[in-house]
Design a protein around this motif. Structure first.
Motif, PDB file in Angstrom:
ATOM      1  N   UNK A  84      20.284  19.929  -5.376  1.00  0.00           N
ATOM      2  CA  UNK A  84      18.727  19.942  -4.748  1.00  0.00           C
ATOM      3  C   UNK A  84      17.885  19.947  -5.027  1.00  0.00           C
ATOM      4  N   UNK A  85      17.135  19.665  -4.048  1.00  0.00           N
ATOM      5  CA  UNK A  85      15.350  19.647  -4.822  1.00  0.00           C
ATOM      6  C   UNK A  85      14.870  19.935  -3.313  1.00  0.00           C
ATOM      7  N   UNK A  86      14.104  20.793  -3.301  1.00  0.00           N
ATOM      8  CA  UNK A  86      12.495  21.132  -2.296  1.00  0.00           C
ATOM      9  C   UNK A  86      11.213  20.334  -2.700  1.00  0.00           C
ATOM     10  N   UNK A  87      11.070  19.080  -2.976  1.00  0.00           N
ATOM     11  CA  UNK A  87       9.601  18.754  -3.119  1.00  0.00           C
ATOM     12  C   UNK A  87       8.649  19.190  -2.506  1.00  0.00           C
ATOM     13  N   UNK A  88       7.384  19.956  -3.060  1.00  0.00           N
ATOM     14  CA  UNK A  88       6.288  20.293  -2.570  1.00  0.00           C
ATOM     15  C   UNK A  88       5.263  20.499  -3.106  1.00  0.00           C
ATOM     16  N   UNK A  89       4.323  19.257  -2.155  1.00  0.00           N
ATOM     17  CA  UNK A  89       2.605  19.104  -2.889  1.00  0.00           C
ATOM     18  C   UNK A  89       1.801  18.964  -2.661  1.00  0.00           C
ATOM     19  N   UNK A  90       0.636  19.620  -3.189  1.00  0.00           N
ATOM     20  CA  UNK A  90      -0.357  20.003  -2.318  1.00  0.00           C
ATOM     21  C   UNK A  90      -1.385  18.977  -2.555  1.00  0.00           C
ATOM     22  N   UNK A  91      -2.565  18.985  -1.493  1.00  0.00           N
ATOM     23  CA  UNK A  91      -3.886  17.652  -1.701  1.00  0.00           C
ATOM     24  C   UNK A  91      -3.256  16.038  -2.321  1.00  0.00           C
ATOM     25  N   UNK A  92      -3.266  15.605  -3.572  1.00  0.00           N
ATOM     26  CA  UNK A  92      -3.545  15.061  -4.194  1.00  0.00           C
ATOM     27  C   UNK A  92      -1.596  14.642  -4.353  1.00  0.00           C
ATOM     28  N   UNK A  93      -1.519  15.583  -4.355  1.00  0.00           N
ATOM     29  CA  UNK A  93      -0.007  16.496  -5.244  1.00  0.00           C
ATOM     30  C   UNK A  93       1.056  15.460  -4.032  1.00  0.00           C
ATOM     31  N   UNK A  94       0.596  15.203  -2.630  1.00  0.00           N
ATOM     32  CA  UNK A  94       1.618  14.580  -1.444  1.00  0.00           C
ATOM     33  C   UNK A  94       1.802  13.367  -2.120  1.00  0.00           C
ATOM     34  N   UNK A  95       0.497  12.302  -1.977  1.00  0.00           N
ATOM     35  CA  UNK A  95       0.540  11.210  -3.002  1.00  0.00           C
ATOM     36  C   UNK A  95       2.381  11.546  -3.966  1.00  0.00           C
ATOM     37  N   UNK A  96       1.944  11.853  -4.599  1.00  0.00           N
ATOM     38  CA  UNK A  96       3.042  12.015  -6.111  1.00  0.00           C
ATOM     39  C   UNK A  96       3.926  12.680  -5.363  1.00  0.00           C
ATOM     40  N   UNK A  97       4.482  13.933  -4.693  1.00  0.00           N
ATOM     41  CA  UNK A  97       5.766  13.452  -4.372  1.00  0.00           C
ATOM     42  C   UNK A  97       5.991  12.594  -3.811  1.00  0.00           C
ATOM     43  N   UNK A  98       5.380  11.901  -2.524  1.00  0.00           N
ATOM     44  CA  UNK A  98       5.487  10.408  -1.422  1.00  0.00           C
ATOM     45  C   UNK A  98       6.755   9.341  -3.263  1.00  0.00           C
ATOM     46  N   UNK A  99       5.833   8.861  -3.929  1.00  0.00           N
ATOM     47  CA  UNK A  99       6.161   8.352  -5.181  1.00  0.00           C
ATOM     48  C   UNK A  99       7.336   8.686  -5.506  1.00  0.00           C
ATOM     49  N   UNK A 100       7.582  10.189  -6.158  1.00  0.00           N
ATOM     50  CA  UNK A 100       8.497  10.296  -7.033  1.00  0.00           C
ATOM     51  C   UNK A 100       9.558  10.756  -5.932  1.00  0.00           C
ATOM     52  N   UNK A 101       9.089  10.716  -4.596  1.00  0.00           N
ATOM     53  CA  UNK A 101      10.098  10.872  -3.868  1.00  0.00           C
ATOM     54  C   UNK A 101      11.247  10.294  -3.527  1.00  0.00           C
ATOM     55  N   UNK A 102      10.738   9.044  -3.477  1.00  0.00           N
ATOM     56  CA  UNK A 102      11.260   8.019  -3.426  1.00  0.00           C
ATOM     57  C   UNK A 102      12.017   7.233  -4.818  1.00  0.00           C
ATOM     58  N   UNK A 103      11.978   8.025  -5.957  1.00  0.00           N
ATOM     59  CA  UNK A 103      12.599   7.760  -6.897  1.00  0.00           C
ATOM     60  C   UNK A 103      13.812   8.268  -7.590  1.00  0.00           C
ATOM     61  N   UNK A 104      13.768   9.923  -7.030  1.00  0.00           N
ATOM     62  CA  UNK A 104      14.066  10.520  -7.572  1.00  0.00           C
ATOM     63  C   UNK A 104      15.654  10.621  -6.621  1.00  0.00           C
ATOM     64  N   UNK A 105      17.326  10.825  -6.947  1.00  0.00           N
ATOM     65  CA  UNK A 105      17.974  11.086  -5.669  1.00  0.00           C
ATOM     66  C   UNK A 105      18.381  12.097  -5.308  1.00  0.00           C
ATOM     67  N   UNK A 106      17.661  13.459  -6.278  1.00  0.00           N
ATOM     68  CA  UNK A 106      18.406  14.393  -5.665  1.00  0.00           C
ATOM     69  C   UNK A 106      17.388  15.866  -4.832  1.00  0.00           C
ATOM     70  N   UNK A 107      16.013  14.713  -4.308  1.00  0.00           N
ATOM     71  CA  UNK A 107      15.173  15.255  -3.077  1.00  0.00           C
ATOM     72  C   UNK A 107      16.372  15.557  -2.034  1.00  0.00           C
ATOM     73  N   UNK A 108      16.244  16.902  -0.895  1.00  0.00           N
ATOM     74  CA  UNK A 108      16.255  16.742   0.536  1.00  0.00           C
ATOM     75  C   UNK A 108      15.653  17.141   1.205  1.00  0.00           C
ATOM     76  N   UNK A 109      14.148  17.225   0.583  1.00  0.00           N
ATOM     77  CA  UNK A 109      13.343  17.220   1.759  1.00  0.00           C
ATOM     78  C   UNK A 109      11.760  17.773   1.063  1.00  0.00           C
ATOM     79  N   UNK A 110      10.679  17.021   2.054  1.00  0.00           N
ATOM     80  CA  UNK A 110       9.562  17.088   1.103  1.00  0.00           C
ATOM     81  C   UNK A 110       8.273  18.329   1.924  1.00  0.00           C
ATOM     82  N   UNK A 111       7.549  18.702   1.639  1.00  0.00           N
ATOM     83  CA  UNK A 111       6.366  19.588   2.088  1.00  0.00           C
ATOM     84  C   UNK A 111       5.077  19.561   1.843  1.00  0.00           C
ATOM     85  N   UNK A 112       4.566  19.315   2.511  1.00  0.00           N
ATOM     86  CA  UNK A 112       3.451  18.575   2.400  1.00  0.00           C
ATOM     87  C   UNK A 112       1.966  19.523   2.626  1.00  0.00           C
TER      88      UNK A 112
END
Length: 257
Positions: A84-112
């Motif tokens: 499982x993955x905790x996906x973390x994004x900074x700044x514009x990286x938040x836009x990126x994790x919002x998109x990639x988190x919707x595509x990947x199936x093993x993301x358990x949580x997001x941190x902005x």
């Protein structure tokens, strides 16, 4: 058994035991995605804390070309990880994790982390302009024209410290200014293709003196995403992950539970 074959078997077993130990620990892998005008080294302090606490960490080199292509790139990296993955994004990286988190199936949580959390169809520029307090535009350098008509954007070196990283030492900010990664104008204005925070538990931390993304915008995005925990760091700048690495790591570890 010859020495080469014996060594090969021992190395293979060591890798198996290492992977097994990681799985047995129950800890997810933390994937860190930097934003515009920065690079993966901006996570160094956070990485040191997370690795000390037993987490495996991957700091992605975000291409900063477009939300869709950057999101697809990060999603492929995330899907290659066998935990499982905790996906973390900074700044514009938040836009990126919002998109990639919707595509990947093993993301358990997001941190902005001082990051954009756009709704589908929103851009980073939309969210920045919606609330008062942002002062990025006047500090931008002359854009570099790219083939195809796009432009690369960066922050003027003489304005970088006050705009981007006011709460860190000037020599460190000067190094960051010299090594900053530019972002395309189209990436900042591209409508978000996904909003993973709608279905994945999300956590937010930001600086109250962020000049790139206004504090009101951060509070709005966290509230809209029904944030599991929102931390507003007093007097912190846009690079809260550098100036307050311990607090950012704490939120990430909370998201990993």
């Amino acid at each position: 058994m010859n020495r080469f074959l014996k060594t090969t078997i021992l190395l293979a077993l060591a890798g198996t035991f290492s992977t097994g130990a990681l799985a047995a620990s129950g800890k997810p892998t933390v994937v860190l995605v930097h934003g515009a005008f920065a690079d993966a080294s901006s996570w160094n302090g956070v990485i040191s804390i997370l690795e000390r606490d037993g987490f495996k960490v991957v700091a992605v080199a975000n291409p900063l070309r477009s939300v869709k292509t950057d999101g697809d790139y990060v999603a492929r990296i995330v899907e290659s990880i066998k935990t499982p993955v905790v996906l973390v994004g900074h700044s514009y990286g938040g836009s990126v994790i919002s998109a990639s988190g919707a595509a990947a199936k093993n993301v358990k949580s997001l941190v902005y982390v001082a990051a954009f959390a756009p709704e589908v169809g929103e851009s980073a520029a939309d969210l920045s302009d919606r609330f008062p307090g942002g002062t990025l535009k006047p500090t931008l350098a002359e854009p570099v024209a790219l083939a195809g008509g796009d432009k690369d954007m960066s922050i003027r070196k003489d304005r970088f410290h006050e705009q981007f990283a006011a709460d860190i030492a000037a020599p460190v900010a000067d190094l960051m200014a010299a090594t900053q990664r530019p972002i395309t104008l189209s990436a900042l204005t591209e409508p978000a293709p996904g909003a993973a925070w709608r279905t994945i538990p999300s956590f937010f931390i930001y600086g109250e003196k962020d000049k790139n993304i206004p504090a009101q915008a951060h509070a709005f995005m966290a509230d809209r995403a029904h944030s599991k925990d929102t931390v507003a760091v007093k007097d912190a700048s846009h690079v809260v992950m550098i100036s307050h690495a311990n607090k950012v790591a704490k939120v990430i570890e909370e998201a990993a539970k």
